[in-house]
Design an enzyme around this catalytic site. Sequence first.
Site, mmCIF file in Angstrom:
data_model
loop_
_atom_site.group_PDB
_atom_site.id
_atom_site.type_symbol
_atom_site.label_atom_id
_atom_site.label_comp_id
_atom_site.label_asym_id
_atom_site.label_seq_id
_atom_site.Cartn_x
_atom_site.Cartn_y
_atom_site.Cartn_z
ATOM 1 N N SER A 65 -4.416 50.751 -25.025
ATOM 2 C CA SER A 65 -5.204 51.955 -25.314
ATOM 3 C C SER A 65 -4.440 53.065 -26.024
ATOM 4 O O SER A 65 -5.057 54.046 -26.445
ATOM 5 C CB SER A 65 -5.803 52.520 -24.026
ATOM 6 O OG SER A 65 -6.873 51.702 -23.622
ATOM 7 N N LYS A 68 -5.812 53.860 -29.320
ATOM 8 C CA LYS A 68 -6.999 54.714 -29.472
ATOM 9 C C LYS A 68 -6.664 56.023 -30.192
ATOM 10 O O LYS A 68 -7.518 56.628 -30.840
ATOM 11 C CB LYS A 68 -7.634 54.978 -28.098
ATOM 12 C CG LYS A 68 -8.240 53.689 -27.494
ATOM 13 C CD LYS A 68 -8.753 53.864 -26.072
ATOM 14 C CE LYS A 68 -9.590 52.670 -25.635
ATOM 15 N NZ LYS A 68 -9.219 51.963 -24.469
ATOM 16 N N TYR A 192 -11.566 45.681 -32.177
ATOM 17 C CA TYR A 192 -11.050 46.466 -31.043
ATOM 18 C C TYR A 192 -9.953 45.702 -30.287
ATOM 19 O O TYR A 192 -8.881 46.244 -29.995
ATOM 20 C CB TYR A 192 -12.209 46.826 -30.113
ATOM 21 C CG TYR A 192 -11.788 47.464 -28.811
ATOM 22 C CD1 TYR A 192 -11.408 48.806 -28.766
ATOM 23 C CD2 TYR A 192 -11.744 46.729 -27.632
ATOM 24 C CE1 TYR A 192 -11.006 49.393 -27.572
ATOM 25 C CE2 TYR A 192 -11.344 47.307 -26.432
ATOM 26 C CZ TYR A 192 -10.978 48.643 -26.406
ATOM 27 O OH TYR A 192 -10.572 49.214 -25.232
ATOM 28 N N TYR A 243 -7.590 58.958 -18.557
ATOM 29 C CA TYR A 243 -8.847 58.634 -17.838
ATOM 30 C C TYR A 243 -9.058 59.601 -16.677
ATOM 31 O O TYR A 243 -8.872 60.800 -16.836
ATOM 32 C CB TYR A 243 -8.848 57.163 -17.393
ATOM 33 C CG TYR A 243 -8.274 56.257 -18.442
ATOM 34 C CD1 TYR A 243 -8.923 56.139 -19.672
ATOM 35 C CD2 TYR A 243 -7.072 55.601 -18.266
ATOM 36 C CE1 TYR A 243 -8.398 55.352 -20.669
ATOM 37 C CE2 TYR A 243 -6.534 54.815 -19.270
ATOM 38 C CZ TYR A 243 -7.194 54.699 -20.455
ATOM 39 O OH TYR A 243 -6.666 53.937 -21.455
ATOM 40 N N VAL A 261 -2.934 49.977 -20.834
ATOM 41 C CA VAL A 261 -2.708 49.051 -19.714
ATOM 42 C C VAL A 261 -1.538 48.085 -19.943
ATOM 43 O O VAL A 261 -1.173 47.341 -19.042
ATOM 44 C CB VAL A 261 -3.957 48.233 -19.298
ATOM 45 C CG1 VAL A 261 -4.986 49.077 -18.612
ATOM 46 C CG2 VAL A 261 -4.524 47.456 -20.455
HETATM 47 N N1 GLN Z 1 -7.789 46.429 -24.228
HETATM 48 C C1 GLN Z 1 -7.940 47.131 -22.983
HETATM 49 C C2 GLN Z 1 -9.387 47.105 -22.519
HETATM 50 O O1 GLN Z 1 -10.238 47.292 -23.314
HETATM 51 C C3 GLN Z 1 -7.448 48.537 -23.150
HETATM 52 C C4 GLN Z 1 -7.599 49.351 -21.901
HETATM 53 C C5 GLN Z 1 -6.465 50.274 -21.636
HETATM 54 O O2 GLN Z 1 -5.377 50.155 -22.175
HETATM 55 N N2 GLN Z 1 -6.690 51.190 -20.721
HETATM 56 O O3 GLN Z 1 -9.673 46.904 -21.387
#
Ligand code: GLN
Length: 314
Positions: A65, A68, A192, A243, A261
């Site tokens: 993420s 993003k 994505y 988050y 993650v």
């Molecule tokens: N690719 C992961 C997902 O979509 C990214 C989530 C994350 O890094 N928090 O679940």
Amino acid sequence: MTPDLDAIVTDIIAAMAQEDDRGTVASYIPELAKVDPAQFGIAIATADGRLISGGDADIGFSIQSVSKVFALTLALGKVGDQLWDRVGREPSGNAFNSITQLEHEQGIPRNPFINAGAIVVTDINLGGHQPRVAIGEMLRFIRYLAGEDTIAINEAVAASETATGFRNMALANYMRAFNNVRHPVELVLGSYFHQCAIEMSCRQLALAGRYLMLDGGHPGGGRVVSPRRARRINALMLTCGHYDASGDFAFRVGIPGKSGVGGGILAIVPGRASIAVWSPGLNTSGNSQLGTLALEELARRTGWSVFSPPEEGD
Ligand code: GLN
């Protein structure tokens, strides 16, 4: 006073090696579950052009993420403020992959840093092209930001998430029902999952984040984004980058940050530093356990905070 970053980095690495509670490696993406939790890396790119790093700072990890931030930067370059008709700018107070909120909010995700928001941003970046075109553009953008041509996608991670990403498929399909995802869902998610599977080291990630410490400027000259846009991206990182733990991160660390993650966090001290930390074990909110702890210690030792008064000479 200029902090002695070499000494601080050495101390942080020693302290992290002593930590017993290293969190839990993400297992919902099977390929990520294979990563050794004993690793920790840190890299700090400073505004005066230094790079201080230590631990496993040269080992590549899945940025997940953290991508993003770069995807949002690209999408804002394409559609400008129109993006905000399709994505909100408020902290979600919910998990990164929450589904319930979307129903209340008629398919408009709370912010670009939760999964639903990033899927809309990816839809914007697709712009009628095939995923490989959008992914190629994203890779070129990140390589240009970091000044490193070797940055690449880990195809095994992308395939692993494609095979198991049912929640993201649900989110994307749900938003397609509201016409907030405009391309076929498989194409949007293909793009994505690949952007999440980009692999970078702490050193590369700290370098890629420099435009956000430089008020939008590229360290090699020229501009990536306007100062206003860089400040807004930093504001979103501070309020939404972790988050439902974004408030806690702001309280403990006090600078904008975006986690993934894979265990990486990119953190920005405007005017001073772009920092990347990585340790694969996550806390219950899906943010790196040791990464957060290390940034908290770094902020404490350096005095860096977006809430501190300017120092003399600033
Ligand atoms: N690719 C992961 C997902 O979509 C990214 C989530 C994350 O890094 N928090 O679940």
